[in-house]
Design a protein around this motif. Sequence first.
Motif, PDB file in Angstrom:
ATOM      1  N   UNK A   1       0.831  -1.190   0.000  1.00 38.87           N
ATOM      2  CA  UNK A   1       0.000   0.000   0.000  1.00 38.87           C
ATOM      3  C   UNK A   1       0.873   1.250   0.000  1.00 38.87           C
ATOM      4  N   UNK A   2       0.610   2.147  -0.940  1.00 41.68           N
ATOM      5  CA  UNK A   2       1.346   3.409  -1.006  1.00 41.68           C
ATOM      6  C   UNK A   2       0.865   4.355   0.085  1.00 41.68           C
ATOM      7  N   UNK A   3       1.673   5.378   0.360  1.00 46.07           N
ATOM      8  CA  UNK A   3       1.319   6.369   1.364  1.00 46.07           C
ATOM      9  C   UNK A   3       0.056   7.128   0.996  1.00 46.07           C
ATOM     10  N   UNK A   4      -0.663   7.591   2.008  1.00 47.91           N
ATOM     11  CA  UNK A   4      -1.934   8.276   1.784  1.00 47.91           C
ATOM     12  C   UNK A   4      -1.769   9.550   0.955  1.00 47.91           C
ATOM     13  N   UNK A   5      -0.608  10.182   1.040  1.00 47.66           N
ATOM     14  CA  UNK A   5      -0.414  11.444   0.344  1.00 47.66           C
ATOM     15  C   UNK A   5      -0.007  11.319  -1.112  1.00 47.66           C
ATOM     16  N   UNK A   6       0.254  10.109  -1.589  1.00 44.90           N
ATOM     17  CA  UNK A   6       0.725   9.929  -2.967  1.00 44.90           C
ATOM     18  C   UNK A   6      -0.319  10.394  -3.974  1.00 44.90           C
ATOM     19  N   UNK A   7       0.139  11.186  -4.934  1.00 44.75           N
ATOM     20  CA  UNK A   7      -0.726  11.649  -6.018  1.00 44.75           C
ATOM     21  C   UNK A   7      -0.531  10.751  -7.239  1.00 44.75           C
ATOM     22  N   UNK A   8      -1.539  10.624  -8.090  1.00 45.35           N
ATOM     23  CA  UNK A   8      -1.398   9.753  -9.258  1.00 45.35           C
ATOM     24  C   UNK A   8      -0.432  10.330 -10.291  1.00 45.35           C
ATOM     25  N   UNK A   9       0.142   9.441 -11.081  1.00 43.28           N
ATOM     26  CA  UNK A   9       0.925   9.888 -12.227  1.00 43.28           C
ATOM     27  C   UNK A   9      -0.023  10.394 -13.304  1.00 43.28           C
ATOM     28  N   UNK A  10      -1.156   9.683 -13.458  1.00 45.88           N
ATOM     29  CA  UNK A  10      -2.117  10.031 -14.501  1.00 45.88           C
ATOM     30  C   UNK A  10      -3.468   9.420 -14.183  1.00 45.88           C
ATOM     31  N   UNK A  11      -4.471   9.832 -14.940  1.00 46.48           N
ATOM     32  CA  UNK A  11      -5.784   9.186 -14.837  1.00 46.48           C
ATOM     33  C   UNK A  11      -6.454   9.216 -16.200  1.00 46.48           C
ATOM     34  N   UNK A  12      -7.388   8.304 -16.397  1.00 44.59           N
ATOM     35  CA  UNK A  12      -8.104   8.183 -17.661  1.00 44.59           C
ATOM     36  C   UNK A  12      -9.604   8.192 -17.400  1.00 44.59           C
ATOM     37  N   UNK A  13     -10.339   8.897 -18.239  1.00 47.49           N
ATOM     38  CA  UNK A  13     -11.794   8.948 -18.137  1.00 47.49           C
ATOM     39  C   UNK A  13     -12.388   7.962 -19.134  1.00 47.49           C
ATOM     40  N   UNK A  14     -13.155   7.009 -18.626  1.00 49.23           N
ATOM     41  CA  UNK A  14     -13.824   6.027 -19.476  1.00 49.23           C
ATOM     42  C   UNK A  14     -15.293   6.413 -19.616  1.00 49.23           C
ATOM     43  N   UNK A  15     -15.752   6.590 -20.847  1.00 49.30           N
ATOM     44  CA  UNK A  15     -17.144   6.955 -21.116  1.00 49.30           C
ATOM     45  C   UNK A  15     -17.912   5.699 -21.527  1.00 49.30           C
ATOM     46  N   UNK A  16     -19.040   5.477 -20.882  1.00 49.75           N
ATOM     47  CA  UNK A  16     -19.927   4.373 -21.258  1.00 49.75           C
ATOM     48  C   UNK A  16     -21.159   4.979 -21.935  1.00 49.75           C
ATOM     49  N   UNK A  17     -21.190   4.943 -23.274  1.00 51.07           N
ATOM     50  CA  UNK A  17     -22.301   5.598 -24.000  1.00 51.07           C
ATOM     51  C   UNK A  17     -23.644   4.913 -23.767  1.00 51.07           C
ATOM     52  N   UNK A  18     -23.624   3.629 -23.410  1.00 51.28           N
ATOM     53  CA  UNK A  18     -24.888   2.910 -23.202  1.00 51.28           C
ATOM     54  C   UNK A  18     -25.507   3.295 -21.855  1.00 51.28           C
ATOM     55  N   UNK A  19     -24.687   3.181 -20.794  1.00 55.16           N
ATOM     56  CA  UNK A  19     -25.174   3.543 -19.458  1.00 55.16           C
ATOM     57  C   UNK A  19     -25.078   5.046 -19.195  1.00 55.16           C
ATOM     58  N   UNK A  20     -24.396   5.742 -20.116  1.00 58.43           N
ATOM     59  CA  UNK A  20     -24.194   7.182 -19.975  1.00 58.43           C
ATOM     60  C   UNK A  20     -23.532   7.532 -18.639  1.00 58.43           C
ATOM     61  N   UNK A  21     -22.446   6.823 -18.383  1.00 65.40           N
ATOM     62  CA  UNK A  21     -21.686   7.051 -17.157  1.00 65.40           C
ATOM     63  C   UNK A  21     -20.219   7.314 -17.494  1.00 65.40           C
ATOM     64  N   UNK A  22     -19.564   8.036 -16.609  1.00 65.77           N
ATOM     65  CA  UNK A  22     -18.127   8.296 -16.722  1.00 65.77           C
ATOM     66  C   UNK A  22     -17.425   7.691 -15.521  1.00 65.77           C
ATOM     67  N   UNK A  23     -16.292   7.054 -15.783  1.00 68.98           N
ATOM     68  CA  UNK A  23     -15.511   6.431 -14.720  1.00 68.98           C
ATOM     69  C   UNK A  23     -14.053   6.842 -14.861  1.00 68.98           C
ATOM     70  N   UNK A  24     -13.406   7.081 -13.726  1.00 67.62           N
ATOM     71  CA  UNK A  24     -11.990   7.451 -13.742  1.00 67.62           C
ATOM     72  C   UNK A  24     -11.149   6.291 -13.238  1.00 67.62           C
TER      73      UNK A  24
END
Length: 565
Positions: free
Chosen positions: A181-204
């Motif tokens: 487990x990484x430290x609580x303060x660690x920030x991400x290197x990157x993130x990606x947004x996944x779009x679900x056109x059927x459910x019309x939801x966004x996930x990171x």
Amino acid sequence: MDRPKKRDVLRAVNSMSSLCQNGEKKEGIRAVNSVCSISELTDEDLLSRLLDRPRLKLERKKSYEEMSLSLYDSAHSLDGRSGWDTPVFSMKYSSDLNPMVTEAWEALCRSQVYFRGKPVGTIAAYDHASEEVLNYDQVFVRDFVPSALAFLMKGDPDIVKNFLLKTLHIQGQDKMIDKFKLGDGAMPASFKVLHNPIKKTDTIIADFGESAIGRVAPVDSGFWWIILLRAYTKSTGDHSLAERPECQKGMRLILSLCLSEGFDTFPTLLCADGCSMVDRRMGIYGYPIEIQALFFMALRSALSMLKHDSEGKEFMEKIVKRLHALSFHIRSYFWLDFQQLNDIYRYKTEEYSHTAVNKFNVIPDSIPDWIFDFMPLRGGYFIGNVSPARMDFRWFALGNCIAILSSLATPEQSMAIMDLIEARWEELVGEMPLKICYPAMESHEWRIVTGCDPKNTRWSYHNGGSWPVLLWLLTAASIKTGRPQIARRAIELAEARLLKDGWPEYYDGKSGRFIGKQARKFQTWSIAGYLVAKMMMDDPTHVGMISMEEEKHMKPPLRRSSSWT
């Protein structure tokens, strides 16, 4: 030089707003609302002579037009001459006269990423010609910084605010790599947004290093987040974001990771290879100057934003002590000029006791041959790394530029760094600014240090490649030190190639002549870095959101000879 009309300048400042106005959302990408704001000038070293009048105190109730007119009048004070004894910056508006700027803004707007209808960042590259996407369709924390600065300078802070809050939310997630487990303060290197056109939801989906080359967590992400939060606050005058409980907690968590007590005998941070912009094995393990400079800048940024409550005061006391020790250590032991090189060349070894001159027991025979020809009589820089029995004499651009902007470098050292860049222009800038490091490793050294990395061959990528994104850092450092002609010369070089070549990620070759063999086109931070450089040259007060003036209590006397004396 003809002085432009004030109203023309105002139209130029606001003309870029029309590029990213609200429109129909296409392919998951749309523009943001235009909210005009301007950075508050606080760096006395930057413009104390240019603005020969009481410091501008910008209040949020003032209109953008009033502020722009005040800055216009200030820029044309002193009989049309700047305080740097160089011609005053051209106030002509690039948006109308320079189609490259318009193309850049359009490309930057296309790179925006949306989460539930709000812009939260920009993707790393928008290269339709590339068959492999890899992770270039993600929002990288370090990559977004120049994009964020561009939007702030244009008066569109919403995307920056959304990014800061979204990455803060990601910070609170559980971070596991294998079973660790990484430290609580660690920030991400990157993130990606996944779009679900059927459910019309966004996930990171976030990456904390578990998917990166070498599985190394990004040490610099947290520092860039704090630095960007300060830039947002300085630009907008909105202190409410930094004062939010979640932002205060986020800063404290990041600081907890790097201010905790351990076995360290140095105030610098011990890091693994590949933990920063140089994210592959390049021999920067130990105490790389890039991380130390960002660490210093983040500490100073946090110090200005932490609340004076019980938790905040505890961290502020730790920060002040660390800043004093860190500035002395870096200024004393990382600094190299002609006289200091000569001293190291004459070092005695195996010295014992607190009176030792060669405190790190550096063996003079380990000094590389290239440095003796590279070091000019006038000039100097912070070397890449200092640890027991080891000095990495390579030049690293980002660390030295951040040292200038954060005032980790003294005013004399800052001028010496710029002297070095001018004296070694062909080596450090060449045909495309700017070398990420110098010189390149090759042959046996390359095989041992990089592990025969096929991407980091000599004069390519992180091994001596030329990165256009560094243009904004060079420009900011040039303006702060009163040497805008350096930035102007570098920008002219970039303008001759960047748009025509499709905004590559990096260039290869000893002089940066060739597009990188694996470089992506339409690299977002290459685009944003150019825009930020242009806007800072058009309005030098923009540098105030990223620059810091030197604190008097952090001026330890240097005991070594310096080339400027």
